[in-house]
Write an enzyme that holds these catalytic residues in place. Structure first.
Site, PDB file in Angstrom:
ATOM      1  NE  ARG A 196      36.590  30.381  39.905  1.00  0.00           N
ATOM      2  CZ  ARG A 196      35.692  30.924  40.645  1.00  0.00           C
ATOM      3  NH1 ARG A 196      34.419  30.825  41.028  1.00  0.00           N
ATOM      4  NH2 ARG A 196      36.090  31.954  41.738  1.00  0.00           N
ATOM      5  CG  MET A 256      32.022  33.710  40.464  1.00  0.00           C
ATOM      6  SD  MET A 256      32.265  32.790  38.740  1.00  0.00           S
ATOM      7  CE  MET A 256      31.001  33.856  38.019  1.00  0.00           C
ATOM      8  CB  CYS A 283      33.722  32.392  50.879  1.00  0.00           C
ATOM      9  SG  CYS A 283      35.078  32.838  50.649  1.00  0.00           S
ATOM     10  N   GLY A 312      27.928  24.675  41.501  1.00  0.00           N
ATOM     11  CA  GLY A 312      29.417  23.760  41.534  1.00  0.00           C
ATOM     12  C   GLY A 312      29.358  22.677  40.624  1.00  0.00           C
TER      13      GLY A 312
END
EC number: 1.3.1.91
Length: 334
Positions: free
Chosen positions: A237, A21, A103, A215
């Site tokens: 995240r 990340m 990306c 994801g």
């Protein structure tokens, strides 16, 4: 080089991993995540191959020995340059070299790498072959399902097959398309629909490949459910904003002891004090700790103490103890 044992990553190391990340998974973050999840596979932020070859390697490739197993993620689309960067990455001790084919940012598109490489399987295969020739650690790929309106599984499978033929045995599949026009990178992580079934089908049709799904994995049960279909779950995240989730998963999947948040954080003290002695500012470490008490009583005060104090001159471990006291006082008060 393509047939060496280094082509295969031990299965246990793939079950749980933390996604690369940008601006987040630096060495301080990875050391913290390793403490939380002793068995997880960790990834660096994406670093462009050109930066590895020509830039400040001490900063760009900073890595603490406790991080292993840890992979270096490269961006780029020039096989010779990627090969040189892979060789350097191996020399710096990384256990895997991962090529970014997912990306979607404008900057990445302008440089002809990232998600737009999904439409150039021959170039990706050439890049993987060059990197595998240059180094002895596994070379892997992180990709999307397709780009924009690519909704053909056979096209996705053809990309995988071309790259696998070049010697890539492990794919991290961010199970949604990348929309290169009209969406920001943040929106690209949320708007294109998730299709985990494509990753599952890939594993079914190519059982010899190692397939990791990535994801939208937000909680414990979602992560666990993927293990019935693929080789592992990669958290992004969710692992950063709720790092204790990593610890819960690692303890459950590998049989470790479930430790308290406070005990885990205090185990980081020697590392923090060592970095402070080297001249690192506390704020560069504590920014990765803010989510540790996410959803817990005292969590907001914990974040506030660290956020307001870590940037001040002379900030040291005592600030972390003050932040911890906010969480412990609420527990005792209950």
């Amino acid at each position: 080089m393509a047939d060496t044992p280094a082509s295969t990553i031990p299965a246990a190391q793939l079950r749980l991993s933390v996604a690369p990340m940008m601006d987040w998974t630096d060495t301080h973050c990875r050391v913290f995540h390793r403490l939380l999840a002793p068995h997880a596979r960790l990834y660096t932020e994406m670093v462009h191959a050109n930066a590895v070859v020509l830039g400040d390697r001490t900063r760009l490739l900073a890595m603490d020995p406790v991080e292993h197993p840890v992979a270096l993620q490269l961006g780029g689309s020039e096989p010779a340059l990627l090969a040189q960067a892979a060789r350097i990455g191996e020399a710096h001790g990384f256990d895997e070299i991962n090529l970014n084919c997912g990306c979607p940012s404008d900057r990445v598109q302008a440089g002809r790498f990232g998600a737009c490489l999904m439409r150039e399987p021959v170039l990706v295969a050439e890049s993987v072959a060059a990197m595998r020739e240059a180094c002895g650690v596994p070379v892997t790929v992180k990709c999307r399902l397709g780009v924009d309106d690519d909704h053909d599984f056979d096209r996705f499978l053809a990309f995988i097959d071309a790259v696998a033929a070049a010697g890539c045995g492990m794919f991290v599949v961010h199970a949604r398309n990348a929309w290169l026009k009209g969406l920001s990178p943040k929106e690209n992580r949320e708007v294109p629909p998730l299709r985990y079934d494509w990753a599952y089908r890939l594993k079914q049709e190519r059982p010899d490949l190692q397939v990791i799904v990535n994801g939208g994995i937000a909680d414990f049960d979602e992560a666990a459910a993927h293990l019935a279909h693929v080789d592992g779950a990669m958290l992004g995240r969710a692992a950063y904003h709720d790092p204790y989730l990593l610890h819960r998963l690692d303890a459950a999947w590998f049989g470790g002891e479930l430790r308290t948040r406070g005990a885990l954080l205090r185990a980081l003290q020697p590392y923090v004090e060592g970095e402070l002695a080297r001249g690192v500012y506390l704020k560069h470490i504590t920014r990765h700790l803010l989510g540790l008490f996410s959803g817990e009583r005292g969590g907001r005060a914990f974040r506030q103490v660290l956020s307001e104090g870590a940037h001040r001159p002379g900030a040291d471990w005592s600030l972390v103890e003050r932040a911890l006291a906010c969480t412990e006082s609420t527990v005792y008060a209950a």
